[in-house]
Design a protein around this motif. Sequence first.
Motif, PDB file in Angstrom:
ATOM      1  N   ILE A 164       0.872  -1.159   0.005  1.00  0.00           N
ATOM      2  CA  ILE A 164       0.079  -0.006   0.053  1.00  0.00           C
ATOM      3  C   ILE A 164       0.857   1.179  -0.146  1.00  0.00           C
ATOM      4  CG2 ILE A 164      -1.794   1.307   1.511  1.00  0.00           C
ATOM      5  CD1 ILE A 164      -2.735  -1.484   2.471  1.00  0.00           C
ATOM      6  N   ALA A 165       2.022   1.060   0.938  1.00  0.00           N
ATOM      7  CA  ALA A 165       2.807   2.514   0.933  1.00  0.00           C
ATOM      8  C   ALA A 165       3.541   2.863  -0.532  1.00  0.00           C
ATOM      9  CB  ALA A 165       3.738   2.370   2.057  1.00  0.00           C
ATOM     10  N   GLY A 166       4.126   1.799  -1.025  1.00  0.00           N
ATOM     11  CA  GLY A 166       4.749   2.246  -2.040  1.00  0.00           C
ATOM     12  C   GLY A 166       4.921   1.217  -3.303  1.00  0.00           C
ATOM     13  N   ASP A 167       3.715   0.407  -3.318  1.00  0.00           N
ATOM     14  CA  ASP A 167       3.807  -0.332  -4.466  1.00  0.00           C
ATOM     15  C   ASP A 167       4.742  -1.454  -4.415  1.00  0.00           C
ATOM     16  OD1 ASP A 167       1.862  -1.397  -6.336  1.00  0.00           O
ATOM     17  OD2 ASP A 167       2.540  -0.441  -7.871  1.00  0.00           O
ATOM     18  N   LEU A 168       5.303  -1.716  -3.522  1.00  0.00           N
ATOM     19  CA  LEU A 168       6.812  -2.566  -3.281  1.00  0.00           C
ATOM     20  C   LEU A 168       7.676  -2.103  -4.408  1.00  0.00           C
ATOM     21  CD1 LEU A 168       4.543  -5.929  -3.245  1.00  0.00           C
ATOM     22  CD2 LEU A 168       6.096  -4.581  -1.415  1.00  0.00           C
ATOM     23  N   SER A 169       7.918  -0.936  -4.540  1.00  0.00           N
ATOM     24  CA  SER A 169       8.989  -0.364  -5.449  1.00  0.00           C
ATOM     25  C   SER A 169      10.360  -0.741  -5.263  1.00  0.00           C
ATOM     26  CB  SER A 169       8.714   1.086  -5.826  1.00  0.00           C
ATOM     27  OG  SER A 169       8.769   1.783  -4.553  1.00  0.00           O
ATOM     28  N   ALA A 170      10.471  -0.857  -3.814  1.00  0.00           N
ATOM     29  CA  ALA A 170      11.838  -1.411  -3.543  1.00  0.00           C
ATOM     30  C   ALA A 170      12.233  -2.645  -3.716  1.00  0.00           C
ATOM     31  CB  ALA A 170      11.943  -1.182  -1.871  1.00  0.00           C
ATOM     32  N   SER A 171      11.384  -3.323  -4.240  1.00  0.00           N
ATOM     33  CA  SER A 171      11.686  -4.703  -4.567  1.00  0.00           C
ATOM     34  C   SER A 171      12.042  -5.013  -6.280  1.00  0.00           C
ATOM     35  CB  SER A 171      10.371  -5.790  -4.284  1.00  0.00           C
ATOM     36  OG  SER A 171       9.171  -5.357  -5.130  1.00  0.00           O
ATOM     37  N   ASP A 172      11.949  -3.701  -6.767  1.00  0.00           N
ATOM     38  CA  ASP A 172      12.247  -3.953  -8.315  1.00  0.00           C
ATOM     39  C   ASP A 172      13.650  -4.639  -8.500  1.00  0.00           C
ATOM     40  OD1 ASP A 172       9.809  -2.880  -8.789  1.00  0.00           O
ATOM     41  OD2 ASP A 172      10.760  -0.886  -9.489  1.00  0.00           O
ATOM     42  N   GLY A 173      14.630  -4.455  -7.573  1.00  0.00           N
ATOM     43  CA  GLY A 173      16.045  -5.077  -7.916  1.00  0.00           C
ATOM     44  C   GLY A 173      15.919  -6.771  -7.661  1.00  0.00           C
ATOM     45  N   CYS A 174      14.891  -6.971  -7.177  1.00  0.00           N
ATOM     46  CA  CYS A 174      14.669  -8.671  -6.990  1.00  0.00           C
ATOM     47  C   CYS A 174      14.287  -9.311  -8.180  1.00  0.00           C
ATOM     48  CB  CYS A 174      13.757  -8.785  -5.595  1.00  0.00           C
ATOM     49  SG  CYS A 174      14.660  -8.118  -4.170  1.00  0.00           S
ATOM     50  N   LEU A 175      13.563  -8.645  -9.266  1.00  0.00           N
ATOM     51  CA  LEU A 175      12.934  -9.241 -10.300  1.00  0.00           C
ATOM     52  C   LEU A 175      13.845  -9.448 -11.517  1.00  0.00           C
ATOM     53  CD1 LEU A 175       9.789  -6.964  -9.868  1.00  0.00           C
ATOM     54  CD2 LEU A 175      10.107  -9.358  -9.044  1.00  0.00           C
ATOM     55  N   ARG A 176      15.119  -9.817 -11.239  1.00  0.00           N
ATOM     56  CA  ARG A 176      15.891 -10.158 -12.425  1.00  0.00           C
ATOM     57  C   ARG A 176      15.488 -11.144 -13.289  1.00  0.00           C
ATOM     58  NH1 ARG A 176      17.345  -5.189 -11.437  1.00  0.00           N
ATOM     59  NH2 ARG A 176      17.922  -5.767 -13.685  1.00  0.00           N
ATOM     60  N   ARG A 177      14.570 -12.129 -12.729  1.00  0.00           N
ATOM     61  CA  ARG A 177      14.345 -13.153 -13.676  1.00  0.00           C
ATOM     62  C   ARG A 177      13.557 -12.779 -14.939  1.00  0.00           C
ATOM     63  NH1 ARG A 177       8.999 -15.973 -12.147  1.00  0.00           N
ATOM     64  NH2 ARG A 177       8.003 -14.501 -10.445  1.00  0.00           N
ATOM     65  N   HIS A 178      12.905 -11.717 -14.880  1.00  0.00           N
ATOM     66  CA  HIS A 178      12.174 -11.036 -15.957  1.00  0.00           C
ATOM     67  C   HIS A 178      12.949 -10.275 -16.971  1.00  0.00           C
ATOM     68  CE1 HIS A 178       8.347 -12.469 -14.248  1.00  0.00           C
ATOM     69  NE2 HIS A 178       8.750 -11.950 -12.909  1.00  0.00           N
ATOM     70  N   ASP A 179      14.433  -9.947 -16.604  1.00  0.00           N
ATOM     71  CA  ASP A 179      15.044  -9.108 -17.694  1.00  0.00           C
ATOM     72  C   ASP A 179      15.167  -9.855 -19.033  1.00  0.00           C
ATOM     73  OD1 ASP A 179      15.383  -7.621 -15.367  1.00  0.00           O
ATOM     74  OD2 ASP A 179      17.500  -7.689 -14.978  1.00  0.00           O
ATOM     75  N   ILE A 180      15.475  -8.870 -19.805  1.00  0.00           N
ATOM     76  CA  ILE A 180      15.414  -9.335 -21.173  1.00  0.00           C
ATOM     77  C   ILE A 180      17.026  -9.364 -21.598  1.00  0.00           C
ATOM     78  CG2 ILE A 180      14.801  -8.907 -23.683  1.00  0.00           C
ATOM     79  CD1 ILE A 180      12.037  -7.479 -22.373  1.00  0.00           C
ATOM     80  N   LEU A 181      17.351 -10.445 -22.239  1.00  0.00           N
ATOM     81  CA  LEU A 181      18.727 -10.546 -22.614  1.00  0.00           C
ATOM     82  C   LEU A 181      18.932  -9.585 -23.894  1.00  0.00           C
ATOM     83  CD1 LEU A 181      21.576 -11.535 -22.426  1.00  0.00           C
ATOM     84  CD2 LEU A 181      21.067 -13.577 -23.726  1.00  0.00           C
ATOM     85  N   LEU A 182      19.566  -8.633 -23.824  1.00  0.00           N
ATOM     86  CA  LEU A 182      19.581  -7.824 -25.164  1.00  0.00           C
ATOM     87  C   LEU A 182      21.065  -8.361 -26.001  1.00  0.00           C
ATOM     88  CD1 LEU A 182      18.869  -4.228 -24.144  1.00  0.00           C
ATOM     89  CD2 LEU A 182      17.642  -5.935 -25.249  1.00  0.00           C
ATOM     90  N   SER A 183      22.210  -8.418 -25.542  1.00  0.00           N
ATOM     91  CA  SER A 183      23.482  -8.735 -26.032  1.00  0.00           C
ATOM     92  C   SER A 183      24.426  -9.390 -25.141  1.00  0.00           C
ATOM     93  CB  SER A 183      23.954  -7.552 -26.629  1.00  0.00           C
ATOM     94  OG  SER A 183      24.941  -7.828 -27.570  1.00  0.00           O
ATOM     95  N   ARG A 184      25.680  -9.493 -25.559  1.00  0.00           N
ATOM     96  CA  ARG A 184      26.587  -9.844 -24.743  1.00  0.00           C
ATOM     97  C   ARG A 184      27.729  -8.889 -24.974  1.00  0.00           C
ATOM     98  NH1 ARG A 184      26.443 -14.232 -21.930  1.00  0.00           N
ATOM     99  NH2 ARG A 184      24.760 -15.673 -22.268  1.00  0.00           N
ATOM    100  N   SER A 185      28.617  -8.559 -23.951  1.00  0.00           N
ATOM    101  CA  SER A 185      29.709  -7.520 -23.908  1.00  0.00           C
ATOM    102  C   SER A 185      30.896  -8.419 -24.715  1.00  0.00           C
ATOM    103  CB  SER A 185      30.181  -7.220 -22.411  1.00  0.00           C
ATOM    104  OG  SER A 185      30.588  -8.320 -21.592  1.00  0.00           O
ATOM    105  N   GLU A 186      32.165  -7.530 -24.701  1.00  0.00           N
ATOM    106  CA  GLU A 186      33.243  -8.290 -25.463  1.00  0.00           C
ATOM    107  C   GLU A 186      33.906  -9.308 -24.613  1.00  0.00           C
ATOM    108  OE1 GLU A 186      36.012  -5.011 -26.030  1.00  0.00           O
ATOM    109  OE2 GLU A 186      34.636  -3.918 -27.680  1.00  0.00           O
ATOM    110  N   THR A 187      33.270  -9.450 -23.386  1.00  0.00           N
ATOM    111  CA  THR A 187      33.888 -10.398 -22.356  1.00  0.00           C
ATOM    112  C   THR A 187      32.867 -11.650 -22.270  1.00  0.00           C
ATOM    113  OG1 THR A 187      33.331  -9.089 -20.585  1.00  0.00           O
ATOM    114  CG2 THR A 187      35.526  -8.810 -21.063  1.00  0.00           C
ATOM    115  N   ASP A 188      31.950 -11.384 -23.042  1.00  0.00           N
ATOM    116  CA  ASP A 188      30.763 -12.420 -22.930  1.00  0.00           C
ATOM    117  C   ASP A 188      29.840 -12.597 -21.964  1.00  0.00           C
ATOM    118  OD1 ASP A 188      29.682 -14.375 -24.812  1.00  0.00           O
ATOM    119  OD2 ASP A 188      30.137 -15.894 -23.352  1.00  0.00           O
ATOM    120  N   ASP A 189      29.833 -11.316 -21.206  1.00  0.00           N
ATOM    121  CA  ASP A 189      28.932 -10.899 -19.977  1.00  0.00           C
ATOM    122  C   ASP A 189      27.579 -10.613 -20.630  1.00  0.00           C
ATOM    123  OD1 ASP A 189      30.750 -11.504 -18.163  1.00  0.00           O
ATOM    124  OD2 ASP A 189      31.488  -9.575 -18.297  1.00  0.00           O
ATOM    125  N   PRO A 190      26.493 -11.118 -20.040  1.00  0.00           N
ATOM    126  CA  PRO A 190      25.087 -10.771 -20.460  1.00  0.00           C
ATOM    127  C   PRO A 190      24.930  -9.455 -20.262  1.00  0.00           C
ATOM    128  CG  PRO A 190      25.059 -12.189 -18.436  1.00  0.00           C
ATOM    129  CD  PRO A 190      26.525 -12.185 -19.042  1.00  0.00           C
TER     130      PRO A 190
END
Length: 270
Positions: free
Chosen positions: A218-244
């Motif tokens: 109710i207080a903040g729509d759980l906005s502080a938890s956004d950093g926990c939602l990595r499983r929904h991230d979209i893979l765009l590319s990979r770096s020169e060292t092959d990091d996602p």
Amino acid sequence: MRYYALACDFDGTVAWNGRVDQATVAALCRVRDSGRRLILVTGRELDDLIDQFPSLDLFDRVVAENGAVIYRTETNDQRVIGDPPPPAFIEDLHKRGVAPIAVGDVVVATWHPHEAAVLDTIEQHGLEHHVVFNKGAVMVLPAVVNKATGLVAALNELRLSPRNTVCVGDAENDQEMFRACELSVAVNNALATVKTNAGLVTEGHHGAGVVELADQLIAGDLSASDGCLRRHDILLSRSETDDPIHFHPHGTRMLLAVRQRVESRCWPRA
């Protein structure tokens, strides 16, 4: 508002030893008054739940029998998802000494250590059923029925998406629901594996954890938890060292400029 629905398990989550305290009921009322929908998702049979919890009308929908029954509290009608268990299956469980046995519209439930006998009987009858565990409880359901399928069916009736839903639970049978929802929360008394698979873990246990979650929602729509939602991230590319390189889909704006090589050709004149 990001989260339009809160889905709660019953035993071990909003309830402790089958009872829901007034602080938890009040917190659920606050969530409802904030304009959000409440859904109860439980392995219990509906009649048992109605007898146990008189404030069931707090919820817009009740998903009972671990996903097999959808109950509409405002109209007092229900929808059953799945076929009833064959009588011969129940009879053979009794012959094997499995007791106690509870039989609902779809679910068949007993307790540890009868899971081996249950699995043997499922195989003997050629049933396409699976066994679901819930802190010592052993439930038999059709293979396509679980808390996630029941919750999604309830959300569809309410015209809501799992992507706008928070769920909270404590046991093995909650994990399919965890995977379906945008944000999963384990109360502090949850099994260790359930905590590991949850996006958040409350400091409070049982109903106190639900109160904690409700206040943050109710207080903040759980906005502080956004950093926990990595499983929904979209893979765009990979770096020169092959990091996602990932893109977080919520609350982020991105402009993509696509460079395309265009080949020019000279065609001979006719």
